[in-house]
Design a protein around this motif. Structure first.
Motif, PDB file in Angstrom:
ATOM      1  N   LYS A   2       0.832  -1.185   0.000  1.00  0.00           N
ATOM      2  CA  LYS A   2       0.000   0.000   0.000  1.00  0.00           C
ATOM      3  C   LYS A   2       0.879   1.253   0.000  1.00  0.00           C
ATOM      4  CE  LYS A   2      -4.058  -2.008   0.399  1.00  0.00           C
ATOM      5  NZ  LYS A   2      -5.099  -1.899  -0.650  1.00  0.00           N
ATOM      6  N   ARG A   5      -0.590   7.978  -2.921  1.00  0.00           N
ATOM      7  CA  ARG A   5      -0.097   8.537  -4.180  1.00  0.00           C
ATOM      8  C   ARG A   5      -0.880   9.798  -4.520  1.00  0.00           C
ATOM      9  NH1 ARG A   5       4.447   6.856  -6.330  1.00  0.00           N
ATOM     10  NH2 ARG A   5       3.774   6.222  -8.395  1.00  0.00           N
ATOM     11  N   ARG A  12      -4.718   9.219  -3.439  1.00  0.00           N
ATOM     12  CA  ARG A  12      -5.363   7.903  -3.395  1.00  0.00           C
ATOM     13  C   ARG A  12      -4.403   6.909  -2.740  1.00  0.00           C
ATOM     14  NH1 ARG A  12      -7.066   9.394  -8.738  1.00  0.00           N
ATOM     15  NH2 ARG A  12      -5.562   8.036  -9.800  1.00  0.00           N
ATOM     16  N   GLU A  14      -3.095   3.290  -2.931  1.00  0.00           N
ATOM     17  CA  GLU A  14      -3.050   2.350  -4.045  1.00  0.00           C
ATOM     18  C   GLU A  14      -2.154   1.158  -3.727  1.00  0.00           C
ATOM     19  OE1 GLU A  14      -3.616   5.578  -7.669  1.00  0.00           O
ATOM     20  OE2 GLU A  14      -1.579   4.957  -7.124  1.00  0.00           O
ATOM     21  N   ASP A  15      -2.386   0.078  -4.461  1.00  0.00           N
ATOM     22  CA  ASP A  15      -1.490  -1.071  -4.446  1.00  0.00           C
ATOM     23  C   ASP A  15      -0.430  -0.871  -5.519  1.00  0.00           C
ATOM     24  OD1 ASP A  15      -2.580  -2.869  -2.415  1.00  0.00           O
ATOM     25  OD2 ASP A  15      -4.333  -2.975  -3.723  1.00  0.00           O
TER      26      ASP A  15
END
Length: 242
Positions: A2, A5, A12, A14-15
């Motif tokens: 994780k 970003r 957000r 994000e992965d």
């Protein structure tokens, strides 16, 4: 992993792939990451970008607990892992929580570089700090006392005026100062600087106690950045990552 970003349309979680260290870099498992007011508006030539440049964590390859102020010209550390230059790492101060440790690097280095590196402050000299209750100011007062300097009040003559907020406090005291160092903005008659990451300086700091205003989980990042803009904040806002 994780990672927070920043995109053109906002932040957000994000992965993203786990980063891989290059020469003279290490992979750090981030436990806590401190954030700074207005950092989302700082100029950048890349998006998406990861915010936060102060961390407390563990070097993945050795298990050593570390803190760091990381370079501003690369991705930050609001992520589960971060690749960090070895030269900016310092041992984590003993007896500190992850959040307290993550709150130290920027104010601690700002105070050290402002008063010692650029200001030449030595024991017995008189120093005044503008914004003494602010994020850098309250740490600067602690450091000044550890250095054996004499802290003076607003309006008194001083060898060094260390300005952290600009505006009227700076202009009101400038003519009583032997030398002036500021982190607020360039101004005539003062030495302006931007704090630089430096692991050796960070490791050399005496025991300091930065304030932590509030702690938020990484996935509660929206509330964390909202807190940065609110009045009445005292100390750093920190993201709990690990």
């Amino acid at each position: 992993m994780k990672s927070l970003r920043l995109h053109d349309d906002g932040l957000r979680l994000e992965d993203v792939p786990q980063p891989q260290p290059g020469p003279d870099e290490v992979l750090v498992r981030v436990h806590a990451a401190a954030i700074t007011r207005d950092e989302l508006t700082w100029p950048t030539d890349r998006l998406p970008a990861t915010p936060s440049y102060e961390l407390a964590g563990v070097v993945e390859s050795t298990g050593v607990e570390v803190i760091a102020l990381t370079p501003f010209d690369r991705d930050g550390v609001a992520a589960q892992w971060a690749v960090v230059p070895s030269t900016v790492l310092a041992p984590r101060p003993p007896g500190r929580s992850d959040e307290e440790a993550a709150a130290l690097p920027m104010p601690g280095l700002s105070a050290w570089q402002g008063m010692v590196v650029h200001g030449g402050l030595t024991a017995g000299q008189r120093v005044m700090v503008t914004g003494p209750n602010g994020g850098v100011g309250h740490v600067a007062l602690q450091l000044a006392e550890k250095l054996g300097a004499v802290v003076v009040e607003d309006g008194e003559a001083c060898d060094l005026l260390f300005d952290t907020i600009g505006g009227d406090p700076l202009s009101r005291n400038a003519d009583r100062a032997g030398r002036i160092v500021t982190i607020s903005a360039p101004v005539d008659g003062a030495h302006f600087f931007v704090v630089e990451p430096d692991g050796a300086q960070l490791a050399a700091l005496p025991e300091l106690h930065p304030q932590v205003d509030s702690v938020f989980a990484l996935d509660d990042f929206e509330a964390a950045f909202e807190r940065l803009e609110q009045r009445g904040k005292h100390g750093k806002v920190v993201l709990r990552v690990g």
